[in-house]
Design a protein around this motif. Sequence first.
Motif, PDB file in Angstrom:
ATOM      1  N   ALA A   6     -37.451  -3.906  -9.119  1.00 17.70           N
ATOM      2  CA  ALA A   6     -38.453  -4.695  -9.842  1.00 17.70           C
ATOM      3  C   ALA A   6     -39.445  -3.765 -10.527  1.00 17.70           C
ATOM      4  CB  ALA A   6     -39.191  -5.625  -8.884  1.00 17.70           C
ATOM      5  N   ASN A   7     -40.022  -4.239 -11.641  1.00 21.45           N
ATOM      6  CA  ASN A   7     -41.013  -3.399 -12.320  1.00 21.45           C
ATOM      7  C   ASN A   7     -42.231  -4.151 -12.829  1.00 21.45           C
ATOM      8  OD1 ASN A   7     -39.347  -4.603 -14.202  1.00 21.45           O
ATOM      9  ND2 ASN A   7     -38.640  -2.688 -15.100  1.00 21.45           N
ATOM     10  N   ARG A   8     -42.370  -5.421 -12.478  1.00 18.69           N
ATOM     11  CA  ARG A   8     -43.620  -6.153 -12.709  1.00 18.69           C
ATOM     12  C   ARG A   8     -43.941  -6.915 -11.438  1.00 18.69           C
ATOM     13  NH1 ARG A   8     -42.493  -8.858 -18.569  1.00 18.69           N
ATOM     14  NH2 ARG A   8     -42.628  -6.958 -19.830  1.00 18.69           N
ATOM     15  N   PHE A   9     -45.226  -6.915 -11.088  1.00 20.51           N
ATOM     16  CA  PHE A   9     -45.614  -7.469  -9.789  1.00 20.51           C
ATOM     17  C   PHE A   9     -46.840  -8.368  -9.961  1.00 20.51           C
ATOM     18  CE2 PHE A   9     -43.867  -3.233  -9.607  1.00 20.51           C
ATOM     19  CZ  PHE A   9     -42.745  -3.422  -8.805  1.00 20.51           C
ATOM     20  N   ILE A  10     -46.713  -9.589  -9.517  1.00 14.78           N
ATOM     21  CA  ILE A  10     -47.791 -10.568  -9.660  1.00 14.78           C
ATOM     22  C   ILE A  10     -48.481 -10.716  -8.320  1.00 14.78           C
ATOM     23  CG2 ILE A  10     -48.304 -12.979 -10.191  1.00 14.78           C
ATOM     24  CD1 ILE A  10     -45.415 -12.593 -11.791  1.00 14.78           C
ATOM     25  N   THR A  11     -49.769 -10.465  -8.324  1.00 13.84           N
ATOM     26  CA  THR A  11     -50.524 -10.556  -7.081  1.00 13.84           C
ATOM     27  C   THR A  11     -51.735 -11.454  -7.268  1.00 13.84           C
ATOM     28  OG1 THR A  11     -51.586  -9.276  -5.329  1.00 13.84           O
ATOM     29  CG2 THR A  11     -51.889  -8.486  -7.578  1.00 13.84           C
ATOM     30  N   THR A  12     -52.028 -12.210  -6.243  1.00 12.39           N
ATOM     31  CA  THR A  12     -53.206 -13.072  -6.262  1.00 12.39           C
ATOM     32  C   THR A  12     -54.066 -12.765  -5.047  1.00 12.39           C
ATOM     33  OG1 THR A  12     -51.940 -14.792  -7.402  1.00 12.39           O
ATOM     34  CG2 THR A  12     -54.003 -15.469  -6.407  1.00 12.39           C
ATOM     35  N   SER A  13     -53.592 -13.141  -3.886  1.00 14.65           N
ATOM     36  CA  SER A  13     -54.383 -13.026  -2.662  1.00 14.65           C
ATOM     37  C   SER A  13     -54.811 -11.595  -2.367  1.00 14.65           C
ATOM     38  CB  SER A  13     -53.597 -13.583  -1.470  1.00 14.65           C
ATOM     39  OG  SER A  13     -53.282 -14.936  -1.685  1.00 14.65           O
ATOM     40  N   PHE A  14     -53.916 -10.626  -2.582  1.00 16.46           N
ATOM     41  CA  PHE A  14     -54.234  -9.246  -2.237  1.00 16.46           C
ATOM     42  C   PHE A  14     -55.458  -8.751  -3.003  1.00 16.46           C
ATOM     43  CE2 PHE A  14     -53.794  -4.607  -2.530  1.00 16.46           C
ATOM     44  CZ  PHE A  14     -53.652  -4.293  -1.194  1.00 16.46           C
ATOM     45  N   VAL A  15     -55.585  -9.187  -4.250  1.00 18.11           N
ATOM     46  CA  VAL A  15     -56.733  -8.780  -5.067  1.00 18.11           C
ATOM     47  C   VAL A  15     -57.935  -9.686  -4.829  1.00 18.11           C
ATOM     48  CG1 VAL A  15     -57.594  -8.584  -7.450  1.00 18.11           C
ATOM     49  CG2 VAL A  15     -55.362  -7.631  -6.829  1.00 18.11           C
ATOM     50  N   PHE A  16     -57.721 -10.996  -4.939  1.00 18.02           N
ATOM     51  CA  PHE A  16     -58.862 -11.915  -4.923  1.00 18.02           C
ATOM     52  C   PHE A  16     -59.460 -12.135  -3.535  1.00 18.02           C
ATOM     53  CE2 PHE A  16     -56.677 -13.283  -8.896  1.00 18.02           C
ATOM     54  CZ  PHE A  16     -57.691 -12.913  -9.764  1.00 18.02           C
ATOM     55  N   ASN A  17     -58.696 -11.887  -2.496  1.00 16.92           N
ATOM     56  CA  ASN A  17     -59.244 -12.010  -1.139  1.00 16.92           C
ATOM     57  C   ASN A  17     -59.806 -10.685  -0.625  1.00 16.92           C
ATOM     58  OD1 ASN A  17     -58.446 -14.654  -1.233  1.00 16.92           O
ATOM     59  ND2 ASN A  17     -56.674 -14.400   0.085  1.00 16.92           N
ATOM     60  N   SER A  18     -59.769  -9.682  -1.474  1.00 15.88           N
ATOM     61  CA  SER A  18     -60.262  -8.364  -1.088  1.00 15.88           C
ATOM     62  C   SER A  18     -61.776  -8.282  -1.277  1.00 15.88           C
ATOM     63  CB  SER A  18     -59.581  -7.307  -1.961  1.00 15.88           C
ATOM     64  OG  SER A  18     -60.219  -6.065  -1.854  1.00 15.88           O
ATOM     65  N   GLU A  19     -62.413  -7.454  -0.458  1.00 18.56           N
ATOM     66  CA  GLU A  19     -63.842  -7.195  -0.638  1.00 18.56           C
ATOM     67  C   GLU A  19     -64.091  -6.365  -1.893  1.00 18.56           C
ATOM     68  OE1 GLU A  19     -65.555  -5.489   2.849  1.00 18.56           O
ATOM     69  OE2 GLU A  19     -65.079  -7.237   4.105  1.00 18.56           O
ATOM     70  N   ASP A  20     -63.070  -5.626  -2.323  1.00 17.82           N
ATOM     71  CA  ASP A  20     -63.184  -4.788  -3.516  1.00 17.82           C
ATOM     72  C   ASP A  20     -61.952  -5.008  -4.390  1.00 17.82           C
ATOM     73  OD1 ASP A  20     -63.418  -2.837  -5.443  1.00 17.82           O
ATOM     74  OD2 ASP A  20     -63.991  -1.244  -4.051  1.00 17.82           O
ATOM     75  N   PRO A  21     -61.971  -6.059  -5.232  1.00 17.92           N
ATOM     76  CA  PRO A  21     -60.792  -6.376  -6.042  1.00 17.92           C
ATOM     77  C   PRO A  21     -60.325  -5.225  -6.929  1.00 17.92           C
ATOM     78  CG  PRO A  21     -62.317  -8.209  -6.055  1.00 17.92           C
ATOM     79  CD  PRO A  21     -63.025  -7.078  -5.381  1.00 17.92           C
ATOM     80  N   LEU A  22     -61.261  -4.470  -7.497  1.00 20.77           N
ATOM     81  CA  LEU A  22     -60.872  -3.349  -8.352  1.00 20.77           C
ATOM     82  C   LEU A  22     -60.089  -2.307  -7.555  1.00 20.77           C
ATOM     83  CD1 LEU A  22     -60.854  -1.571 -10.850  1.00 20.77           C
ATOM     84  CD2 LEU A  22     -63.172  -0.823 -10.267  1.00 20.77           C
ATOM     85  N   ASN A  23     -60.572  -1.954  -6.389  1.00 14.59           N
ATOM     86  CA  ASN A  23     -59.892  -0.970  -5.553  1.00 14.59           C
ATOM     87  C   ASN A  23     -58.494  -1.453  -5.159  1.00 14.59           C
ATOM     88  OD1 ASN A  23     -59.756   1.470  -3.899  1.00 14.59           O
ATOM     89  ND2 ASN A  23     -59.909   0.076  -2.155  1.00 14.59           N
ATOM     90  N   SER A  24     -58.373  -2.734  -4.805  1.00 14.32           N
ATOM     91  CA  SER A  24     -57.072  -3.305  -4.436  1.00 14.32           C
ATOM     92  C   SER A  24     -56.115  -3.273  -5.621  1.00 14.32           C
ATOM     93  CB  SER A  24     -57.250  -4.738  -3.926  1.00 14.32           C
ATOM     94  OG  SER A  24     -58.019  -4.742  -2.756  1.00 14.32           O
ATOM     95  N   PHE A  25     -56.629  -3.617  -6.788  1.00  9.36           N
ATOM     96  CA  PHE A  25     -55.825  -3.597  -8.009  1.00  9.36           C
ATOM     97  C   PHE A  25     -55.343  -2.174  -8.315  1.00  9.36           C
ATOM     98  CE2 PHE A  25     -55.470  -3.104 -12.623  1.00  9.36           C
ATOM     99  CZ  PHE A  25     -54.620  -4.137 -12.954  1.00  9.36           C
ATOM    100  N   GLU A  26     -56.238  -1.223  -8.187  1.00  7.84           N
ATOM    101  CA  GLU A  26     -55.878   0.169  -8.479  1.00  7.84           C
ATOM    102  C   GLU A  26     -54.852   0.710  -7.475  1.00  7.84           C
ATOM    103  OE1 GLU A  26     -59.712   2.076  -8.657  1.00  7.84           O
ATOM    104  OE2 GLU A  26     -59.820   1.790 -10.843  1.00  7.84           O
ATOM    105  N   ILE A  76     -61.355 -10.096 -12.847  1.00  9.06           N
ATOM    106  CA  ILE A  76     -60.358  -9.109 -13.304  1.00  9.06           C
ATOM    107  C   ILE A  76     -60.556  -8.639 -14.739  1.00  9.06           C
ATOM    108  CG2 ILE A  76     -58.631  -9.944 -11.676  1.00  9.06           C
ATOM    109  CD1 ILE A  76     -57.198 -11.259 -14.100  1.00  9.06           C
ATOM    110  N   ARG A  77     -61.406  -9.310 -15.485  1.00  6.28           N
ATOM    111  CA  ARG A  77     -61.591  -8.955 -16.895  1.00  6.28           C
ATOM    112  C   ARG A  77     -61.927  -7.470 -17.106  1.00  6.28           C
ATOM    113  NH1 ARG A  77     -65.703 -12.584 -19.569  1.00  6.28           N
ATOM    114  NH2 ARG A  77     -64.137 -13.714 -20.741  1.00  6.28           N
TER     115      ARG A  77
END
Length: 195
Positions: free
Chosen positions: A168-188, A9-10
């Motif tokens: 809510a206005n802040r969202f913490i995600t782990t699996s959705f990003v890190f288990n994705s084949e494309d973490p950047l795309n999931s994050f975006e 994620i850096r």
Amino acid sequence: EIERKLAIIRPFSKTVHIDFLDGKFCEQTTFMDFNSFIKYKDDFFMEAHLMVENPTQYVRQLAAVGFKRFIGHIEKMQDIDEFIAEGQIFGEVGLAIDTPRPTSSINVPFDDLDCLLLMSAKAGKSGQAFLPETLEKIKELRLKTQIPIEIDCGINEQTIVEAKAAGANRFITTSFVFNSEDPLNSFEKLTSLAS
């Protein structure tokens, strides 16, 4: 494992939310060598989620290695006022409640806090499903305060929309990003839905 995820994620995330579990708040334990985080202090705004007994005891140590926001669970907090005061010295401070706890259990002035965190699944394991009853809790808190409300667990393309609509206005995600084949795309995707 933490360093592997931080490396992913850096390039695209400015904030990182790190869970600390001591095996007393819930069964799980996590890496508790705080000194290992100092090398990331210029890369991220680091937020500590303290699922521990007496979270106040960790604030000063975490601040020393670069953490800027401290969120403690009221369930294991010996003195809420002390935790808030300690957190305010070193950065931002917030209170968290686990899923069984009603929002009415947060009985301090919201003006003393920088944020609130609601667990949207039982504290402990990552990858759990979002509990729909969390949405009502968000609505209850949003009627009482305008400070940021963070949601932790089960955040994906659907639940982020529902949680945002509830207030809510802040969202913490782990699996959705890190288990994705494309973490950047999931994050975006999540970033666009949250904004």
